[in-house]
Scaffold this motif. Structure first.
Motif, PDB file in Angstrom:
ATOM      1  N   MET A   1      32.586 -36.513  -8.804  1.00  0.00           N
ATOM      2  CA  MET A   1      33.724 -36.095  -7.983  1.00  0.00           C
ATOM      3  C   MET A   1      33.802 -34.576  -7.921  1.00  0.00           C
ATOM      4  SD  MET A   1      37.846 -36.704  -8.552  1.00  0.00           S
ATOM      5  CE  MET A   1      37.868 -38.416  -8.048  1.00  0.00           C
ATOM      6  N   LYS A   2      34.172 -34.076  -6.764  1.00  0.00           N
ATOM      7  CA  LYS A   2      34.466 -32.653  -6.612  1.00  0.00           C
ATOM      8  C   LYS A   2      35.963 -32.505  -6.434  1.00  0.00           C
ATOM      9  CE  LYS A   2      30.054 -31.532  -4.383  1.00  0.00           C
ATOM     10  NZ  LYS A   2      29.490 -30.856  -5.563  1.00  0.00           N
ATOM     11  N   LYS A   3      36.507 -31.414  -6.917  1.00  0.00           N
ATOM     12  CA  LYS A   3      37.947 -31.173  -6.779  1.00  0.00           C
ATOM     13  C   LYS A   3      38.118 -29.801  -6.124  1.00  0.00           C
ATOM     14  CE  LYS A   3      40.829 -33.404  -8.584  1.00  0.00           C
ATOM     15  NZ  LYS A   3      41.691 -34.543  -8.216  1.00  0.00           N
ATOM     16  N   SER A   4      38.597 -29.796  -4.895  1.00  0.00           N
ATOM     17  CA  SER A   4      38.800 -28.558  -4.161  1.00  0.00           C
ATOM     18  C   SER A   4      40.141 -27.937  -4.520  1.00  0.00           C
ATOM     19  CB  SER A   4      38.752 -28.829  -2.654  1.00  0.00           C
ATOM     20  OG  SER A   4      39.841 -29.661  -2.283  1.00  0.00           O
ATOM     21  N   VAL A   5      40.343 -26.717  -4.065  1.00  0.00           N
ATOM     22  CA  VAL A   5      41.646 -26.069  -4.265  1.00  0.00           C
ATOM     23  C   VAL A   5      42.738 -26.879  -3.584  1.00  0.00           C
ATOM     24  CG1 VAL A   5      43.009 -24.005  -3.790  1.00  0.00           C
ATOM     25  CG2 VAL A   5      40.621 -23.775  -4.513  1.00  0.00           C
ATOM     26  N   LEU A   6      42.435 -27.405  -2.377  1.00  0.00           N
ATOM     27  CA  LEU A   6      43.406 -28.231  -1.672  1.00  0.00           C
ATOM     28  C   LEU A   6      43.710 -29.493  -2.478  1.00  0.00           C
ATOM     29  CD1 LEU A   6      45.155 -28.904   0.764  1.00  0.00           C
ATOM     30  CD2 LEU A   6      43.114 -29.892   1.875  1.00  0.00           C
ATOM     31  N   GLY A   7      42.676 -30.082  -3.060  1.00  0.00           N
ATOM     32  CA  GLY A   7      42.884 -31.267  -3.893  1.00  0.00           C
ATOM     33  C   GLY A   7      43.776 -30.969  -5.078  1.00  0.00           C
ATOM     34  N   GLY A 169      41.786 -30.215 -15.498  1.00  0.00           N
ATOM     35  CA  GLY A 169      41.125 -30.311 -14.201  1.00  0.00           C
ATOM     36  C   GLY A 169      40.197 -29.138 -13.938  1.00  0.00           C
ATOM     37  N   PHE A 170      40.310 -28.091 -14.736  1.00  0.00           N
ATOM     38  CA  PHE A 170      39.404 -26.947 -14.583  1.00  0.00           C
ATOM     39  C   PHE A 170      37.949 -27.336 -14.829  1.00  0.00           C
ATOM     40  CE2 PHE A 170      43.128 -24.000 -15.647  1.00  0.00           C
ATOM     41  CZ  PHE A 170      43.265 -23.582 -14.332  1.00  0.00           C
ATOM     42  N   HIS A 171      37.730 -28.463 -15.501  1.00  0.00           N
ATOM     43  CA  HIS A 171      36.339 -28.844 -15.760  1.00  0.00           C
ATOM     44  C   HIS A 171      35.586 -29.153 -14.461  1.00  0.00           C
ATOM     45  CE1 HIS A 171      37.040 -33.193 -15.111  1.00  0.00           C
ATOM     46  NE2 HIS A 171      35.725 -33.315 -15.154  1.00  0.00           N
ATOM     47  N   TYR A 172      36.338 -29.447 -13.371  1.00  0.00           N
ATOM     48  CA  TYR A 172      35.700 -29.677 -12.081  1.00  0.00           C
ATOM     49  C   TYR A 172      35.108 -28.394 -11.503  1.00  0.00           C
ATOM     50  CZ  TYR A 172      38.011 -34.276 -11.735  1.00  0.00           C
ATOM     51  OH  TYR A 172      38.423 -35.565 -11.941  1.00  0.00           O
ATOM     52  N   TRP A 173      35.633 -27.269 -11.924  1.00  0.00           N
ATOM     53  CA  TRP A 173      35.315 -26.003 -11.268  1.00  0.00           C
ATOM     54  C   TRP A 173      34.330 -25.151 -12.048  1.00  0.00           C
ATOM     55  CZ3 TRP A 173      41.056 -24.495  -9.862  1.00  0.00           C
ATOM     56  CH2 TRP A 173      41.542 -25.429  -8.935  1.00  0.00           C
ATOM     57  N   ILE A 174      33.704 -25.726 -13.055  1.00  0.00           N
ATOM     58  CA  ILE A 174      32.764 -24.945 -13.850  1.00  0.00           C
ATOM     59  C   ILE A 174      31.425 -25.673 -13.949  1.00  0.00           C
ATOM     60  CG2 ILE A 174      33.598 -25.948 -16.024  1.00  0.00           C
ATOM     61  CD1 ILE A 174      32.412 -22.319 -15.581  1.00  0.00           C
ATOM     62  N   THR A 175      30.370 -24.967 -13.671  1.00  0.00           N
ATOM     63  CA  THR A 175      29.013 -25.447 -13.924  1.00  0.00           C
ATOM     64  C   THR A 175      28.354 -24.424 -14.825  1.00  0.00           C
ATOM     65  OG1 THR A 175      28.842 -26.551 -11.775  1.00  0.00           O
ATOM     66  CG2 THR A 175      26.789 -26.086 -12.925  1.00  0.00           C
ATOM     67  N   PRO A 176      27.858 -24.825 -15.982  1.00  0.00           N
ATOM     68  CA  PRO A 176      27.272 -23.858 -16.912  1.00  0.00           C
ATOM     69  C   PRO A 176      26.143 -23.054 -16.266  1.00  0.00           C
ATOM     70  CG  PRO A 176      27.585 -25.978 -17.975  1.00  0.00           C
ATOM     71  CD  PRO A 176      27.863 -26.192 -16.529  1.00  0.00           C
ATOM     72  N   ALA A 177      26.019 -21.810 -16.705  1.00  0.00           N
ATOM     73  CA  ALA A 177      24.948 -20.950 -16.208  1.00  0.00           C
ATOM     74  C   ALA A 177      23.592 -21.556 -16.552  1.00  0.00           C
ATOM     75  CB  ALA A 177      25.079 -19.556 -16.809  1.00  0.00           C
ATOM     76  N   GLU A 178      22.594 -21.240 -15.753  1.00  0.00           N
ATOM     77  CA  GLU A 178      21.248 -21.785 -15.964  1.00  0.00           C
ATOM     78  C   GLU A 178      20.729 -21.456 -17.356  1.00  0.00           C
ATOM     79  OE1 GLU A 178      19.666 -23.870 -14.022  1.00  0.00           O
ATOM     80  OE2 GLU A 178      21.338 -23.823 -12.618  1.00  0.00           O
ATOM     81  N   GLU A 179      21.011 -20.244 -17.842  1.00  0.00           N
ATOM     82  CA  GLU A 179      20.541 -19.871 -19.176  1.00  0.00           C
ATOM     83  C   GLU A 179      21.162 -20.754 -20.256  1.00  0.00           C
ATOM     84  OE1 GLU A 179      21.611 -15.815 -17.245  1.00  0.00           O
ATOM     85  OE2 GLU A 179      22.004 -17.948 -16.829  1.00  0.00           O
TER      86      GLU A 179
END
Length: 351
Positions: A1-7, A169-179
Motif C-alpha cells: 500500500m502507498k499512503k499519499s499526503v491526501l490519504g 503511518g510515517f512508515h509509508y513514507w520512508i524507504t531506507p537508503a540503498e547503502e
C-alpha cells in the motif's frame, strides 16, 4: 500500500471509531510510556475495564506519580501501579524485566508506547543513537524479555496475550537508503555519527517506526501458530501530544508555525489516538489470526507499506532481526535463551 499526503489528510478527517471495550478482570496490563498523551489516555481506558493489575511504566517518577493520581481520580480504579524504566538505558530495561519476573506474575497485555523524536544526533550511555535505541532496540529488548510471562498468561487464559508496539503511518513514507539496505549491519550504520548528518536525522523518527513494523512482522514470523501470543503494530494517527515538543519549543521558525497550523487543522486528541492502542490490545478477538503481525489503523487492520511487502523489504526485515538479536544478546544473556525456547526459524513470510 502507498499512503499519499491526501490519504493522510482523509484519514485524519475520518471519524475515529469509539473505544473498544473488554472484560479485563483477572488480567495484568502493562503500558510503557504512560505519563502523558496517548499512553496516559490508553491507561485510563484500561483502568475503566478493571484489570486485576494495571502497571504504568514511566521514565520520570514525579511525572508518573501525577499520572497515577489522574488515572485514579478520573476512573475510580485503585489497582494502578507505577514502575520506573528508562529505554535510553539498557540496564534500566533489564532491571525492569528482572523485577517483573520477580513481582509481576503473568502478563496479558503489553503496550510499548514510549518513543522520542530527536532532530539532533545524540548518543545514549549505551553508545547508540538515542531515537534508534529508545524507539527500536530497547522497545524490542523489553518485548522479548517479557515473552515468557506473556506466553504463560496466554496458556492460562481463554484468549492469547498481546504485545502492542506503537508505530506510525510515517512508515509509508520512508524507504531506507540503498547503502542501508545493502549493509549487513544496517542498525550500526544508522547509529554511526558519520551517517547521522542533519539531512539523515530528519527521517530518523520515520525510520524507527518502519523498524517497529519490521520487528512485529519478524517476531510473528518466528512464533509458532499455536503460541498463545499475538504481536500487533499500531498507528495512533497524528495527535496532540508532547511527542513533538522538541519542535514546538524554542525560537520562532516557519516550521514551528507550520506545525501549529497542521495540528489545528488535522490533529486528533490524545484520547482519540489512544483508541487505536486499545483496539490493538483487546480488539479483533473474533479473528485472532488476522491480528497476528497486523498493522492497526482507524480501528481496523490495514495493509502495510509496499516496501515492507516487497522482496527487498523482507530481506531487510530478516537482516534487521538478526542484527537486533545479536545486539540484544550482548545486552542480556536471557535473550538467546528466549529465542531458543520460544521462537522458531521462519519458513514463510507474512502475506
Amino acid at each position: 500500500m502507498k499512503k499519499s499526503v491526501l490519504g493522510f489528510v482523509i484519514d485524519q478527517w475520518t471519524v475515529v471509531p469509539p473505544v473498544e471495550t473488554a472484560d479485563l478482570s483477572g488480567k495484568t496490563v502493562l503500558v510503557v510510556g504512560a505519563n502523558v498523551g496517548i499512553g496516559l489516555e490508553a491507561s485510563k481506558h484500561f483502568a475503566r475495564m478493571r484489570p486485576a493489575r494495571l502497571i504504568i511504566a514511566c521514565r520520570n517518577e514525579a511525572k508518573g506519580k501525577v499520572a497515577l493520581v489522574e488515572i485514579e481520580r478520573e476512573t475510580k480504579y485503585n489497582g494502578c501501579e507505577l514502575w520506573i524504566v528508562d529505554l535510553a538505558n539498557f540496564a534500566s530495561v533489564t532491571a525492569f524485566a528482572d523485577k517483573f519476573e520477580r513481582e509481576g506474575g503473568d502478563l496479558h497485555i503489553l503496550v510499548m508506547n514510549a518513543g522520542i523524536v530527536q532532530p539532533d544526533y545524540q548518543l545514549t550511555t549505551d553508545g547508540w543513537e538515542s531515537v534508534l535505541q529508545v524507539n527500536h532496540l530497547a522497545t524490542s529488548l523489553l518485548s522479548l524479555l517479557l515473552i515468557p510471562r506473556l506466553i504463560a498468561a496466554g496458556k492460562m487464559s481463554s484468549t492469547p496475550s498481546r504485545i502492542v508496539i506503537v508505530s506510525s503511518g510515517f512508515h509509508y513514507w520512508i524507504t531506507p537508503a540503498e547503502e542501508v539496505k545493502a549493509s549487513s549491519k544496517p542498525l550500526g550504520m544508522l547509529s554511526s555519527q558519520e551517517w547521522c548528518i542533519p539531512e539523515h536525522m530528519q527521517s530518523r523518527y520515520h525510520e524507527s517506526k518502519l523498524l517497529n513494523v519490521l520487528f512485529v512482522r519478524a517476531l510473528t514470523d518466528r512464533l509458532q501458530s499455536v503460541t498463545p501470543l499475538s504481536v500487533v503494530a499500531v498507528n495512533p494517527g497524528f495527535c496532540h501530544s508532547q511527542l513533538l515538543r522538541v519542535w514546538s519549543e524554542g525560537t520562532f521558525s516557519f516550521f514551528k508555525i507550520a506545525l501549529a497550523i497542521k495540528k489545528r487543522l488535522l490533529a486528533w486528541t490524545a484520547e482519540q489516538g489512544s483508541r487505536q492502542l486499545i483496539f490493538a490490545a483487546v480488539g479483533g478477538r473474533d479473528n485472532e489470526e488476522t491480528m497476528k503481525g497486523g498493522y492497526v489503523s482507524l480501528g481496523r487492520i490495514e495493509e502495510v507499506a509496499d516496501f515492507v511487502l516487497s522482496d527487498e523489504g523482507h530481506k531487510m526485515q530478516d537482516t534487521i532481526w538478526k542484527e537486533t538479536i545479536d545486539i540484544l544478546t550482548s545486552v542480556s544473556d536471557k535473550i538467546g535463551q528466549i529465542v531458543r525456547d520460544y521462537l522458531v526459524v521462519p519458513d514463510s513470510s507474512i502475506n
